[in-house]
Enzyme design. Sequence first.
Site, PDB file in Angstrom:
ATOM      1  N   LYS A 295       3.971   8.802   8.939  1.00 55.50           N
ATOM      2  CA  LYS A 295       3.615   8.286  10.239  1.00 55.50           C
ATOM      3  C   LYS A 295       4.667   8.782  11.226  1.00 55.50           C
ATOM      4  O   LYS A 295       4.557  10.003  11.687  1.00 55.50           O
ATOM      5  CB  LYS A 295       3.717   6.817  10.134  1.00 55.50           C
ATOM      6  CG  LYS A 295       2.673   6.314   9.202  1.00 55.50           C
ATOM      7  CD  LYS A 295       2.169   5.086   9.278  1.00 55.50           C
ATOM      8  CE  LYS A 295       0.890   4.760   8.553  1.00 55.50           C
ATOM      9  NZ  LYS A 295       1.007   3.849   7.196  1.00 55.50           N
TER      10      LYS A 295
ATOM     11  N   TYR B  19       0.674  -0.995  -0.016  1.00 51.75           N
ATOM     12  CA  TYR B  19      -0.135  -0.005  -0.025  1.00 51.75           C
ATOM     13  C   TYR B  19       0.829   1.170   0.063  1.00 51.75           C
ATOM     14  O   TYR B  19       1.913   1.277   0.882  1.00 51.75           O
ATOM     15  CB  TYR B  19      -0.861   0.100   1.284  1.00 51.75           C
ATOM     16  CG  TYR B  19      -1.848   1.299   1.342  1.00 51.75           C
ATOM     17  CD1 TYR B  19      -2.888   1.582   0.410  1.00 51.75           C
ATOM     18  CD2 TYR B  19      -1.706   2.175   2.290  1.00 51.75           C
ATOM     19  CE1 TYR B  19      -3.964   2.212   0.702  1.00 51.75           C
ATOM     20  CE2 TYR B  19      -2.649   3.398   2.322  1.00 51.75           C
ATOM     21  CZ  TYR B  19      -3.605   3.409   1.675  1.00 51.75           C
ATOM     22  OH  TYR B  19      -4.379   4.561   1.717  1.00 51.75           O
TER      23      TYR B  19
ATOM     24  N   ASP C  77       9.208   2.837   0.000  1.00 48.59           N
ATOM     25  CA  ASP C  77       8.091   3.466   0.659  1.00 48.59           C
ATOM     26  C   ASP C  77       8.439   3.167   2.047  1.00 48.59           C
ATOM     27  O   ASP C  77       8.307   2.138   2.577  1.00 48.59           O
ATOM     28  CB  ASP C  77       6.758   3.023   0.223  1.00 48.59           C
ATOM     29  CG  ASP C  77       5.682   3.320   0.952  1.00 48.59           C
ATOM     30  OD1 ASP C  77       5.882   4.563   1.880  1.00 48.59           O
ATOM     31  OD2 ASP C  77       4.350   3.468   0.852  1.00 48.59           O
TER      32      ASP C  77
END
Length: 424
Positions: A267, A144, A239
């Site tokens: 995050k 994702y 990522d």
Amino acid sequence: MNISSSKTLFERAQQSIPGGVNSPVRAFKSVGGTPVFIDSAKGAYLHDADGNKYIDFINSWGPMILGHAHEPVIRAIEEKAAGSTSFGAPTQLEIEIAELIKKMAPGIDLIRMVSSGTEACMSAIRLARGYTGRNKFIKFEGCYHGHADCFLVKAGSGVATFNIQKVPGVTAGVAADTLTCSYNDIAAVESLVAAHKNEIAAIIIEPVAGNMGCVLPNEGYLQALRKICDREKILLIFDEVMTGFRLAKGGAQEKFGVTADLITYGKIIGAGMPVGAFAGRKEIMQHIAPVGAVYQAGTLSGNPLAMIAGYTLLSELNAHPEIYEELEKKGAYLEKGLREVLSPKPYPFTINRVGSMISVFFSANEVCDFAGATAANIEVFNKFFHHMLDCGVYLPPSAFETWFISNAITYQDLDRTIEAASRF
Ligand SMILES: *Cc1c(COP(=O)(O)O)cnc(C)c1O
């Protein structure tokens, strides 16, 4: 456990918010039941609207690596807020966080701040396309990279949780430029690359996947991707929205000794404030506006509250490398404990872990790709999830999400978690 207030709030939320939530996985749709509404959190614990207390293994899906409401972060935000919440003009603090990240992580000359991991990945792909003049990119099944159109093909996280095969609204034209193959399968990457010679701008990967549950790269896999990218002049994008500043100061790049061409963050970088970033070598990054023509912008990018929160947390991680050793020890302790108490009969299980990212898959087989993750018994996971929740342990409400351990958690909390699992 009484969750009557959460039930009332969930009913009410659904009248004015789609599905009652502002991000799909929160809705408990796949595990069933009512999502608990959170009132506050401190350290390793969440407190819900009914006054129940939970040991938190989501940690806001990663950011709270040192626990909730970490004093230095909260104090810094409070002080900063008094000087206004946004300017839309440059600040010294943005230079300081950029310099700090350059010190912590490899491969970074320039870094651009954005407001989410989605924006970071979306911008990194645009930059890779602009830089190489090629349109296609490779992503891996079950990974994702946020919800930009081009990534919603065989995506992980909520797309996997709700088993959405094809996302309405993503045009065939956009999807055609997204090539996918199975995680950990180098031969598949080689054949895609051969079939699309000089058409592929980038390979984007979660260097440890966290959005199909926790799935580790096989030995040498990331190195092999690096080689293919060098040979084919394809940009390798890590990522690191989940892994950045979590697996090590320098994220997965440091942990596995592989340097990417572009790196995306989210995050932890914002300590729970809305922050993302993309970064890389000057030669590539200088194609971004205003130096280059690859356009990318943001009204709230580099927002002072978000920057001071991130800067404060990252400074602490940078100053205390022993945090990563402590997280590794806690992760290993939990893994060992769960292996001892979970019974392979009637529920065979496999546990994947790296540092403070861990997943239990109810499968008799190893899980090293998305097919493996989907082969696990989701119904058993859902039962396990509710059992743990009833015992005051808050796990991600999906078999396709990694659990995150914060350093605020104590061995006593881990023992309680293991004890709860022993009663499953
Ligand atoms: C969470 C996540 C994203 C998306 O970040 P948002 O801030 O939710 O937009 C992208 N990539 C990875 C690996 C993630 O875990």
